[in-house]
Design a protein around this motif. Structure first.
Motif, PDB file in Angstrom:
ATOM      1  N   CYS A  12      23.675 -66.364  86.256  1.00 61.25           N
ATOM      2  CA  CYS A  12      23.169 -66.875  84.986  1.00 61.25           C
ATOM      3  C   CYS A  12      21.870 -67.652  85.125  1.00 61.25           C
TER       4      CYS A  12
ATOM      5  N   SER B 174      18.540 -66.573  83.336  1.00 60.96           N
ATOM      6  CA  SER B 174      17.988 -67.461  82.321  1.00 60.96           C
ATOM      7  C   SER B 174      16.514 -67.746  82.590  1.00 60.96           C
ATOM      8  N   ALA B 175      16.200 -68.009  83.862  1.00 60.58           N
ATOM      9  CA  ALA B 175      14.812 -68.309  84.213  1.00 60.58           C
ATOM     10  C   ALA B 175      13.899 -67.116  83.951  1.00 60.58           C
TER      11      ALA B 175
ATOM     12  N   ILE C 260      14.413 -64.543  81.851  1.00 58.20           N
ATOM     13  CA  ILE C 260      14.324 -64.277  80.404  1.00 58.20           C
ATOM     14  C   ILE C 260      13.380 -65.266  79.739  1.00 58.20           C
ATOM     15  N   LEU C 261      13.507 -66.543  80.086  1.00 62.52           N
ATOM     16  CA  LEU C 261      12.656 -67.553  79.483  1.00 62.52           C
ATOM     17  C   LEU C 261      11.195 -67.325  79.852  1.00 62.52           C
TER      18      LEU C 261
ATOM     19  N   ASN D 294      14.372 -67.768  74.085  1.00 61.35           N
ATOM     20  CA  ASN D 294      14.885 -69.131  74.226  1.00 61.35           C
ATOM     21  C   ASN D 294      16.375 -69.197  73.908  1.00 61.35           C
TER      22      ASN D 294
ATOM     23  N   SER E 113      18.331 -67.638  76.799  1.00 61.84           N
ATOM     24  CA  SER E 113      18.261 -68.537  77.954  1.00 61.84           C
ATOM     25  C   SER E 113      19.153 -69.757  77.744  1.00 61.84           C
TER      26      SER E 113
ATOM     27  N   ASN F  48      22.243 -70.911  80.127  1.00 61.50           N
ATOM     28  CA  ASN F  48      22.269 -72.259  80.705  1.00 61.50           C
ATOM     29  C   ASN F  48      23.529 -73.002  80.276  1.00 61.50           C
TER      30      ASN F  48
ATOM     31  N   GLN G  35      16.034 -77.047  74.661  1.00 60.93           N
ATOM     32  CA  GLN G  35      16.232 -75.713  74.105  1.00 60.93           C
ATOM     33  C   GLN G  35      17.133 -75.696  72.877  1.00 60.93           C
TER      34      GLN G  35
END
Length: 408
Positions: free
Chosen positions: A33, A37-38, A40-41, A77, A80, A84, A104
């Protein structure tokens, strides 16, 4: 306890000594994850930023780049933030992740609220369009009881999609006389000031294009005499004049005389009427019967300027449709004073324009009519000779479903 510190260390809980006392499954989730997440962001920031910064003042969709950029930023966002939050829920809770989630959270909740609202609105719109289709189906079947039920079930959004004047247009296309009679009795009218969201273009089987006809004109195209009798009393001057012009263009002399006998003046210039002389409308379809009647019977005086405008209309017709009678109509116009040697579209003559656009078929019609080719410049003479020696090109006249024949 969800985490522990390396033995003997008492520093910031956000330092590198933080460890999570988690099950192997949760550890696997975190290892997937957090990197996802990193990525995708980062991608959403890059793509969204580039789209938002792109020029968006021109084209069919001004501001589309900025809108797509904001969508990319919001969606990235939001996704992500979800990943997170999964890590946080699995027991991985360093201070930096807590801060990132707080940053976020507001835009993610805002975007999620907007997305839910858009989906809800989209569902309402789909329901409204389904209700509108039920109304149109009932009109198409000329089923008045079904129409009344469908209109009763029509929501405010559905009602905003059309009106009874537009329903009258749908009924005219479908030749639904019972529904049309009901609508006229309820106050539906044929007027240039009405809103017709269901307007559909007319096309002749030769390839002519008549944009956005009003209900009376549709009845003329369909040769629906009963519908014409119903609509004539509730049509304004512009709609009546439009119908007369269309009857002339389609070479339906009997309908021209019928409409004229029902109070539509043949002469132009009346209040609310269309401005073209009826001969111009006839030339727009190379309508031989109507044209011959106008030129021989002279029910309306024809000035030279109107004759020239009819000549230009015939050329525009030949630009789009290739039929043998165009030559006959051109000869008829010339015999009555039309000047095919006059300047046209910024060129010295009609023949010059045909040469410029490399229209061999039109050049041949003009030469057969007897235009003066000696007026051409030497360069145009050479271009004409080359054009006439080219092989004939097939002309595509699109015969589409539901097209209308001329002269019948």
């Amino acid at each position: 306890m969800t985490g522990y510190r390396v033995a003997g260390e008492h520093g910031d809980p956000d330092d590198h000594s933080y460890r999570c006392r988690c099950s192997p499954m949760k550890t696997l989730m975190q290892s997937i994850c957090l990197p996802a997440s990193a990525v995708i962001l980062a991608v959403s920031l890059i793509v969204g930023g580039l789209l938002a910064a792109s020029p968006g003042n021109g084209g069919f969709f001004p501001g589309l780049g900025a809108a797509l950029g904001m969508q990319a930023l919001g969606a990235g966002n939001c996704l992500s933030f979800f990943l997170n939050a999964v890590c946080w829920g699995s027991g991985f809770r360093p201070r930096w992740l807590r801060l990132l989630l707080l940053i976020q959270a507001v835009p993610a909740l805002f975007y999620a609220g907007w997305a839910v609202s858009a989906l809800w609105t989209g569902g309402l719109e789909q329901s409204a369009y389904a209700q509108r289709r039920a109304i149109e189906d009932a009109i198409g079947k000329d089923d008045l009881p079904a129409l009344l039920r469908a209109r009763e079930a029509c929501s405010k959004r559905c009602q905003a999609l059309s009106n009874q004047h537009d329903d009258l247009l749908v009924a005219t296309w479908a030749s639904s006389h019972h529904v049309a009679t009901y609508l006229v009795g309820r106050g539906a009218r044929v007027s240039v000031g009405n809103w017709y969201p269901s307007q559909t273009d007319l096309r002749t089987c030769e390839g002519s294009y008549i944009p956005n006809p009003m209900p009376l004109s549709v009845a003329v195209a369909k040769r629906d005499m009963d519908m014409m009798r119903l609509l004539l009393p509730v049509s304004d001057a512009y709609a009546r004049s439009e119908a007369l012009q269309l009857a002339a263009r389609l070479d339906r002399l009997d309908l021209v005389t019928f409409l004229s006998s029902n109070g539509i003046p043949l002469q132009r210039g009346g209040p609310g009427q269309r401005g073209d002389h009826l001969l111009v409308a006839a030339a727009s379809g190379a309508a031989m019967h109507v044209g011959k009647w106008l030129l021989t019977a002279q029910p309306v005086a024809i000035e030279h300027a109107e004759m020239q405008k009819a000549t230009e209309a015939l050329y525009a017709f030949m630009d789009n449709v290739q039929v043998a009678r165009s030559l006959d109509f051109a000869r008829m116009l010339k015999a009555n004073g039309a000047d095919f040697n006059a300047a046209f579209r910024g060129e010295p003559s009609f023949l010059d324009e045909a040469i410029r656009t490399k229209r061999k078929d039109i050049a041949q019609v003009l030469l057969a009519v007897g235009v003066d080719s000696s007026r051409l410049s030497p360069a145009r003479v050479a271009a004409l000779s080359e054009l006439l020696h080219e092989p004939d090109k097939p002309f595509y006249n699109a015969r589409t479903e539901g097209c209308f024949e001329t002269g019948v």
